[in-house]
Design a protein around this motif. Structure first.
Motif, PDB file in Angstrom:
ATOM      1  N   GLN A 262       0.823  -1.221   0.000  1.00  0.00           N
ATOM      2  CA  GLN A 262       0.000   0.000   0.000  1.00  0.00           C
ATOM      3  C   GLN A 262       0.853   1.266   0.000  1.00  0.00           C
ATOM      4  OE1 GLN A 262      -3.357  -0.025  -0.332  1.00  0.00           O
ATOM      5  NE2 GLN A 262      -3.221  -2.250  -0.445  1.00  0.00           N
ATOM      6  N   THR A 263       2.154   1.117   0.218  1.00  0.00           N
ATOM      7  CA  THR A 263       3.025   2.289   0.301  1.00  0.00           C
ATOM      8  C   THR A 263       3.106   2.992  -1.045  1.00  0.00           C
ATOM      9  OG1 THR A 263       4.366   0.892   1.713  1.00  0.00           O
ATOM     10  CG2 THR A 263       5.313   3.023   1.129  1.00  0.00           C
ATOM     11  N   ILE A 264       3.042   4.321  -1.021  1.00  0.00           N
ATOM     12  CA  ILE A 264       3.251   5.091  -2.249  1.00  0.00           C
ATOM     13  C   ILE A 264       4.734   5.447  -2.312  1.00  0.00           C
ATOM     14  CG2 ILE A 264       2.728   7.233  -3.468  1.00  0.00           C
ATOM     15  CD1 ILE A 264      -0.010   7.220  -2.004  1.00  0.00           C
ATOM     16  N   HIS A 265       5.406   4.949  -3.354  1.00  0.00           N
ATOM     17  CA  HIS A 265       6.794   5.345  -3.584  1.00  0.00           C
ATOM     18  C   HIS A 265       6.775   6.485  -4.596  1.00  0.00           C
ATOM     19  CE1 HIS A 265       8.623   2.007  -1.392  1.00  0.00           C
ATOM     20  NE2 HIS A 265       7.626   1.283  -1.866  1.00  0.00           N
ATOM     21  N   SER A 266       7.114   7.671  -4.125  1.00  0.00           N
ATOM     22  CA  SER A 266       7.069   8.824  -5.013  1.00  0.00           C
ATOM     23  C   SER A 266       8.332   9.643  -4.848  1.00  0.00           C
ATOM     24  CB  SER A 266       5.836   9.681  -4.713  1.00  0.00           C
ATOM     25  OG  SER A 266       5.987  10.299  -3.448  1.00  0.00           O
ATOM     26  N   ALA A 267       8.566  10.505  -5.821  1.00  0.00           N
ATOM     27  CA  ALA A 267       9.692  11.437  -5.733  1.00  0.00           C
ATOM     28  C   ALA A 267       9.188  12.779  -6.227  1.00  0.00           C
ATOM     29  CB  ALA A 267      10.857  10.961  -6.594  1.00  0.00           C
ATOM     30  N   PHE A 268       9.532  13.841  -5.512  1.00  0.00           N
ATOM     31  CA  PHE A 268       9.095  15.178  -5.895  1.00  0.00           C
ATOM     32  C   PHE A 268      10.311  16.067  -6.117  1.00  0.00           C
ATOM     33  CE2 PHE A 268       7.567  19.535  -4.760  1.00  0.00           C
ATOM     34  CZ  PHE A 268       6.791  19.705  -5.900  1.00  0.00           C
ATOM     35  N   PHE A 269      10.294  16.757  -7.245  1.00  0.00           N
ATOM     36  CA  PHE A 269      11.379  17.656  -7.615  1.00  0.00           C
ATOM     37  C   PHE A 269      10.769  19.045  -7.775  1.00  0.00           C
ATOM     38  CE2 PHE A 269      12.056  13.379  -9.093  1.00  0.00           C
ATOM     39  CZ  PHE A 269      13.316  13.084  -8.603  1.00  0.00           C
ATOM     40  N   PRO A 270      10.964  19.930  -6.796  1.00  0.00           N
ATOM     41  CA  PRO A 270      10.293  21.230  -6.834  1.00  0.00           C
ATOM     42  C   PRO A 270      10.733  22.062  -8.040  1.00  0.00           C
ATOM     43  CG  PRO A 270      11.322  20.843  -4.685  1.00  0.00           C
ATOM     44  CD  PRO A 270      11.808  19.778  -5.608  1.00  0.00           C
ATOM     45  N   GLY A 271       9.893  23.018  -8.403  1.00  0.00           N
ATOM     46  CA  GLY A 271      10.195  23.938  -9.489  1.00  0.00           C
ATOM     47  C   GLY A 271       9.428  25.213  -9.247  1.00  0.00           C
TER      48      GLY A 271
ATOM     49  N   PHE B 133      14.205  18.040 -19.759  1.00  0.00           N
ATOM     50  CA  PHE B 133      14.380  18.531 -21.137  1.00  0.00           C
ATOM     51  C   PHE B 133      13.098  19.207 -21.634  1.00  0.00           C
ATOM     52  CE2 PHE B 133      13.831  17.570 -25.723  1.00  0.00           C
ATOM     53  CZ  PHE B 133      14.882  18.317 -26.236  1.00  0.00           C
ATOM     54  N   LEU B 134      11.960  18.592 -21.350  1.00  0.00           N
ATOM     55  CA  LEU B 134      10.685  19.121 -21.869  1.00  0.00           C
ATOM     56  C   LEU B 134      10.158  20.285 -21.037  1.00  0.00           C
ATOM     57  CD1 LEU B 134       8.867  15.748 -22.698  1.00  0.00           C
ATOM     58  CD2 LEU B 134       9.953  17.327 -24.322  1.00  0.00           C
ATOM     59  N   PHE B 135      10.370  20.211 -19.738  1.00  0.00           N
ATOM     60  CA  PHE B 135       9.743  21.163 -18.798  1.00  0.00           C
ATOM     61  C   PHE B 135      10.768  21.611 -17.760  1.00  0.00           C
ATOM     62  CE2 PHE B 135       6.552  17.961 -20.066  1.00  0.00           C
ATOM     63  CZ  PHE B 135       5.571  18.768 -20.618  1.00  0.00           C
ATOM     64  N   PRO B 136      11.774  22.390 -18.183  1.00  0.00           N
ATOM     65  CA  PRO B 136      12.893  22.679 -17.273  1.00  0.00           C
ATOM     66  C   PRO B 136      12.483  23.256 -15.919  1.00  0.00           C
ATOM     67  CG  PRO B 136      13.238  23.703 -19.450  1.00  0.00           C
ATOM     68  CD  PRO B 136      11.953  22.957 -19.515  1.00  0.00           C
ATOM     69  N   GLN B 137      11.518  24.185 -15.904  1.00  0.00           N
ATOM     70  CA  GLN B 137      11.217  24.908 -14.652  1.00  0.00           C
ATOM     71  C   GLN B 137      10.045  24.328 -13.862  1.00  0.00           C
ATOM     72  OE1 GLN B 137      13.427  27.220 -14.243  1.00  0.00           O
ATOM     73  NE2 GLN B 137      14.115  27.502 -16.357  1.00  0.00           N
ATOM     74  N   HIS B 138       9.346  23.359 -14.425  1.00  0.00           N
ATOM     75  CA  HIS B 138       8.109  22.898 -13.769  1.00  0.00           C
ATOM     76  C   HIS B 138       8.405  21.996 -12.574  1.00  0.00           C
ATOM     77  CE1 HIS B 138       5.173  23.707 -17.277  1.00  0.00           C
ATOM     78  NE2 HIS B 138       6.334  24.168 -17.663  1.00  0.00           N
ATOM     79  N   PRO B 139       7.542  22.025 -11.551  1.00  0.00           N
ATOM     80  CA  PRO B 139       7.652  21.018 -10.487  1.00  0.00           C
ATOM     81  C   PRO B 139       7.364  19.626 -11.087  1.00  0.00           C
ATOM     82  CG  PRO B 139       6.065  22.755  -9.912  1.00  0.00           C
ATOM     83  CD  PRO B 139       6.408  22.941 -11.353  1.00  0.00           C
ATOM     84  N   LYS B 140       8.021  18.620 -10.558  1.00  0.00           N
ATOM     85  CA  LYS B 140       7.870  17.272 -11.124  1.00  0.00           C
ATOM     86  C   LYS B 140       7.631  16.261 -10.016  1.00  0.00           C
ATOM     87  CE  LYS B 140      11.034  18.779 -14.703  1.00  0.00           C
ATOM     88  NZ  LYS B 140      11.339  20.115 -14.133  1.00  0.00           N
ATOM     89  N   LEU B 141       6.632  15.393 -10.264  1.00  0.00           N
ATOM     90  CA  LEU B 141       6.287  14.327  -9.313  1.00  0.00           C
ATOM     91  C   LEU B 141       6.321  13.001 -10.052  1.00  0.00           C
ATOM     92  CD1 LEU B 141       4.976  13.239  -6.629  1.00  0.00           C
ATOM     93  CD2 LEU B 141       2.754  13.721  -7.705  1.00  0.00           C
ATOM     94  N   GLY B 142       7.014  12.026  -9.493  1.00  0.00           N
ATOM     95  CA  GLY B 142       6.983  10.671 -10.042  1.00  0.00           C
ATOM     96  C   GLY B 142       6.318   9.737  -9.049  1.00  0.00           C
ATOM     97  N   ILE B 143       5.509   8.820  -9.546  1.00  0.00           N
ATOM     98  CA  ILE B 143       4.892   7.799  -8.681  1.00  0.00           C
ATOM     99  C   ILE B 143       5.217   6.433  -9.273  1.00  0.00           C
ATOM    100  CG2 ILE B 143       2.741   6.878  -7.721  1.00  0.00           C
ATOM    101  CD1 ILE B 143       1.576   9.686  -7.812  1.00  0.00           C
TER     102      ILE B 143
END
Ligand code: MLT
Length: 204
Positions: free
Chosen positions: A3-12, A38-48
């Motif tokens: 049930q654990t959410i493994h995520s990574a957040f890269f602020p922007g 490359f596509l979105f240099p300044q945007h915040p990014k979240l991976g799940i």
């Protein structure tokens, strides 16, 4: 199931739409970061990370040994992913409706399925080498969806017929879909990423 959410957040820049990264088979929550940057240099990014394991490889839904898919599991895991997107968005104060999905392969497939058969919050996305997993026709209204989808003509996993069925379903549902077909295989190519970046720069 885990049930654990493994995520990574890269602020922007938090004025910009957050990017949601959905990996291919064997990837993880941060392996699309170079393409996202490359596509979105300044945007915040979240991976799940997908919570299914296939011989140790992370995925978003079960694929059987002979290569066909478990559609009940696909539906269930898509619901799980949409729940994880909602809870991560709340935790990180991200607007899920503004999210731009960046999915590769298995991650593009779960995003496409969510659009065609569920009610995901996101309305914009880049689907790198997606395929139609569930052939059932869609009743979704995708009038406000903008998507870019790429296809390689020597991709051993995806037939052109399957890719065309996918793009047809999007178009029938009202989506504004740009497809990019190229002489290449399954891995993202420079030409494809350049086309995706050009598409991003013309987003409304
Ligand atoms: C899938 O399982 O979603 C497709 O076969 C693509 C992939 O290998 O991830």
């Amino acid at each position: 199931t885990d049930q654990t959410i493994h995520s990574a957040f890269f602020p922007g820049d938090d004025q910009l739409a957050p990017v949601l990264m959905l990996h291919g088979t064997g990837g993880d929550e941060s392996d699309l970061l170079p393409i996202a940057t490359f596509l979105f240099p300044q945007h915040p990014k979240l991976g799940i990370r997908g919570r299914i394991r296939e011989n140790g490889a992370n995925r978003y839904f079960i694929r059987h040994d002979h290569g066909d898919f478990d559609l009940a599991n696909l539906s269930q895991e898509t619901d799980w992913l949409l729940g994880a997107i909602e809870s991560e968005s709340q935790r990180l104060h991200l607007d899920a409706k503004r999210m731009i999905v960046l999915g590769f392969s298995n991650g593009a497939n779960v995003a496409a399925y969510a659009w065609l058969h569920k009610r995901p919050p996101f309305r914009t996305g880049i689907l790198l080498h997606p395929m139609l997993i569930d052939p059932a026709s869609t009743t979704a209204n995708l009038d406000d969806v903008q998507a870019f989808a790429s296809f390689g003509d020597v991709d051993p996993l995806i037939t052109e017929r399957n890719f065309n069925q996918l793009t047809q379903q999007f178009t029938i549902a009202g989506a504004n879909l740009t497809s990019f077909k190229n002489h290449q295989s399954h891995r993202p190519s420079q030409a494809e990423l350049a086309a995706a970046r050009n598409w991003v720069q013309h987003l409304t």
